[in-house]
Design an enzyme around this catalytic site. Structure first.
Site, PDB file in Angstrom:
ATOM      1  N   GLY A  14       8.425 -46.524  -7.948  1.00  0.00           N
ATOM      2  CA  GLY A  14       7.430 -46.477  -6.866  1.00  0.00           C
ATOM      3  C   GLY A  14       7.510 -45.172  -6.109  1.00  0.00           C
ATOM      4  CB  VAL A  26      16.005 -30.551  -6.529  1.00  0.00           C
ATOM      5  CG1 VAL A  26      16.600 -30.313  -7.911  1.00  0.00           C
ATOM      6  CG2 VAL A  26      16.492 -31.875  -5.951  1.00  0.00           C
ATOM      7  NE  ARG A  75       7.792 -49.598 -11.275  1.00  0.00           N
ATOM      8  CZ  ARG A  75       7.145 -49.527 -10.091  1.00  0.00           C
ATOM      9  NH1 ARG A  75       5.828 -49.510 -10.045  1.00  0.00           N
ATOM     10  NH2 ARG A  75       7.814 -49.480  -8.963  1.00  0.00           N
ATOM     11  CG  ASP A 106      16.661 -51.376  -7.415  1.00  0.00           C
ATOM     12  OD1 ASP A 106      15.468 -51.036  -7.618  1.00  0.00           O
ATOM     13  OD2 ASP A 106      17.018 -52.554  -7.289  1.00  0.00           O
ATOM     14  CB  THR A 129      12.915 -46.836  -2.659  1.00  0.00           C
ATOM     15  OG1 THR A 129      12.391 -48.105  -2.239  1.00  0.00           O
ATOM     16  CG2 THR A 129      14.380 -46.800  -2.272  1.00  0.00           C
ATOM     17  CG  ASP A 131      11.125 -51.522  -0.992  1.00  0.00           C
ATOM     18  OD1 ASP A 131      10.104 -51.424  -0.287  1.00  0.00           O
ATOM     19  OD2 ASP A 131      11.108 -51.914  -2.171  1.00  0.00           O
ATOM     20  CG  ASP A 133      15.761 -51.631  -2.184  1.00  0.00           C
ATOM     21  OD1 ASP A 133      15.692 -50.384  -2.278  1.00  0.00           O
ATOM     22  OD2 ASP A 133      15.185 -52.393  -2.970  1.00  0.00           O
ATOM     23  NE  ARG A 175       7.767 -57.058  -5.152  1.00  0.00           N
ATOM     24  CZ  ARG A 175       6.634 -57.654  -5.488  1.00  0.00           C
ATOM     25  NH1 ARG A 175       6.637 -58.818  -6.082  1.00  0.00           N
ATOM     26  NH2 ARG A 175       5.486 -57.068  -5.243  1.00  0.00           N
ATOM     27  CG  ASN A 218      -3.087 -62.838  25.587  1.00  0.00           C
ATOM     28  OD1 ASN A 218      -2.275 -62.224  24.914  1.00  0.00           O
ATOM     29  ND2 ASN A 218      -3.923 -62.260  26.423  1.00  0.00           N
TER      30      ASN A 218
HETATM   31  P1  ADP Z   1      12.211 -48.215  -8.904  1.00  0.00           P
HETATM   32  O1  ADP Z   1      12.992 -47.017  -9.317  1.00  0.00           O
HETATM   33  O2  ADP Z   1      11.203 -47.873  -7.840  1.00  0.00           O
HETATM   34  O3  ADP Z   1      13.098 -49.394  -8.562  1.00  0.00           O
HETATM   35  P2  ADP Z   1      11.477 -49.520 -11.452  1.00  0.00           P
HETATM   36  O4  ADP Z   1      12.383 -50.676 -11.253  1.00  0.00           O
HETATM   37  O5  ADP Z   1      10.088 -49.808 -11.927  1.00  0.00           O
HETATM   38  O6  ADP Z   1      11.276 -48.635 -10.129  1.00  0.00           O
HETATM   39  O7  ADP Z   1      12.155 -48.523 -12.493  1.00  0.00           O
HETATM   40  C1  ADP Z   1      11.553 -47.301 -12.850  1.00  0.00           C
HETATM   41  C2  ADP Z   1      11.861 -46.946 -14.275  1.00  0.00           C
HETATM   42  O8  ADP Z   1      13.268 -46.772 -14.434  1.00  0.00           O
HETATM   43  C3  ADP Z   1      11.495 -47.983 -15.314  1.00  0.00           C
HETATM   44  O9  ADP Z   1      10.121 -47.964 -15.665  1.00  0.00           O
HETATM   45  C4  ADP Z   1      12.355 -47.562 -16.487  1.00  0.00           C
HETATM   46  O10 ADP Z   1      11.790 -46.460 -17.173  1.00  0.00           O
HETATM   47  C5  ADP Z   1      13.636 -47.127 -15.773  1.00  0.00           C
HETATM   48  N1  ADP Z   1      14.581 -48.254 -15.769  1.00  0.00           N
HETATM   49  C6  ADP Z   1      14.655 -49.282 -14.894  1.00  0.00           C
HETATM   50  N2  ADP Z   1      15.626 -50.167 -15.225  1.00  0.00           N
HETATM   51  C7  ADP Z   1      16.170 -49.692 -16.375  1.00  0.00           C
HETATM   52  C8  ADP Z   1      17.199 -50.138 -17.270  1.00  0.00           C
HETATM   53  N3  ADP Z   1      17.865 -51.295 -17.053  1.00  0.00           N
HETATM   54  N4  ADP Z   1      17.457 -49.382 -18.357  1.00  0.00           N
HETATM   55  C9  ADP Z   1      16.819 -48.237 -18.599  1.00  0.00           C
HETATM   56  N5  ADP Z   1      15.823 -47.761 -17.810  1.00  0.00           N
HETATM   57  C10 ADP Z   1      15.503 -48.464 -16.715  1.00  0.00           C
END
Ligand code: ADP
Length: 326
Positions: A14, A26, A75, A106, A129, A131, A133, A175, A218
């Site tokens: 996200g 960077v 993603r 994460d 992010t 969030d 989190d 969430r 109110n």
């Molecule tokens: P965020 O980083 O915002 O939490 P996502 O959970 O959608 O977003 O993860 C982003 C991307 O990171 C995924 O589309 C995937 O390419 C990669 N990713 C997430 N989890 C895994 C995993 N367990 N193994 C390998 N790549 C992952």
């Protein structure tokens, strides 16, 4: 001291305001230390499909104030498979990229952790992010901006809530984590926050109603963190109509506007500091850590700790919110 000729940077998952400030930091920190930087487009997808191009100092001009990410984000299902990661690694080697800086949530840092282990590639994560989190950092890049956007929305909704003497449920993102809902409620002077970390949504609603909404006011505003399993604020209002008839309750779902906009000074500063720290961390031979800021100091947090540990909302803030909204 590690030495690098070329590193890669990507944004994944996200989007969050401040990601551009991080990319800029960077890029410029690396260039100022004699390291070339390649930008990977659309997160891990760009590694798999080889959408990579060199970033120069002026490639990142005029972006510190812009929301979103100039590198785009996506993603990528292929990266979840060993075959997809092998293609990503081969492209990385072909491009001469020796280390990666991954800016994301994460999921993205989980991907970085797995990739780093599989191919012995130095990876540094930046918490990007809204969030908030990720464990091991006081705040994440984008959280402060999103919080301010929420507070602005609450102020506006309050005008109509007061004029019509209504109860508003405002649904915000998060969430798995109630930081935006709880701190948004505190900053916006809301009456309650319904968050995932705290007893069930049903119980939180009941508790709020039993506290005597409208006895002395109110209008009322309740912040609701979007729900993983249920229907969020819409679901809550449906339940209210059934269980507590007689309330004039409305819903406002803030949705994606929470992700956008120009980053606040706070987010620009932490993104700049974290981005520069990512390059320092690589040069110090750190690998597989997320950069955090705790009590205004840069810290290195192993990926496993940043991802696996639940960052807790402070229960005393829930009590304080209750005291302040009487
Ligand atoms: P965020 O980083 O915002 O939490 P996502 O959970 O959608 O977003 O993860 C982003 C991307 O990171 C995924 O589309 C995937 O390419 C990669 N990713 C997430 N989890 C895994 C995993 N367990 N193994 C390998 N790549 C992952």
């Amino acid at each position: 001291m590690g030495t690098f000729n070329c590193i890669g940077v990507l944004t994944s998952g996200g989007d969050a305001p401040g990601m551009n400030a991080a990319i800029r930091a960077v890029t410029r920190a690396a260039i100022s230390k004699g390291i070339r930087v390649k930008g990977i487009f659309r997160g891990y997808k760009g590694l798999v499909t080889n959408e990579i191009s060199e970033l120069y100092s002026d490639s990142v001009s005029n972006i510190i104030q812009r929301g979103g990410t100039i590198l785009k984000t996506a993603r990528c299902a292929e990266f979840m498979t060993p075959e997809g990661r092998q293609v990503a690694y081969d492209n990385m080697v072909k491009e001469g990229i020796e280390a990666l800086v991954v800016i994301g949530g994460d999921g993205s840092l989980t991907g970085a952790r797995i990739f780093a282990q599989e191919f012995n590639v130095p990876c540094i994560g930046l918490p990007g992010t809204i969030d908030n989190d990720l464990f091991g950092t006081d705040t994440t890049i984008g959280y402060d901006t999103a919080l301010n956007t929420i507070v602005e929305a609450i102020d506006k909704i309050r005008d109509t809530a007061t004029s019509h003497e209504r109860l508003f449920f405002i649904e915000v993102m998060g969430r798995d984590a109630g930081f935006l809902a709880l701190n948004g409620a505190i900053a916006g002077g809301a009456e309650a926050a319904i968050i995932p970390e705290y007893i069930t949504e049903e119980d939180q609603l009941e508790e709020f109603i039993k506290r005597g909404f409208r006895k002395s006011k109110n209008s009322s505003i309740v912040l609701v963190a979007e729900s993983k399993s249920k229907g969020g604020a819409l679901d809550i209002v449906e339940r209210m109509k059934k269980d507590f008839p007689g309330y004039d309750a409305r819903v406002s779902i803030l949705g994606h506007l929470q992700r956008g906009g120009s980053p606040t000074a706070h987010d620009r500063i932490i993104a700049s500091r974290m981005g520069a720290a990512a390059v320092d961390a690589l040069l110090e031979d750190q690998r597989n850590v997320m950069i955090g800021i705790v009590r205004d100091e840069i810290v290195y947090v192993p990926f496993t700790r940043a991802i696996k540990n639940d960052k807790q909302v402070k229960p005393e803030l829930i009590d304080m919110l209750r005291q302040l909204c009487i």
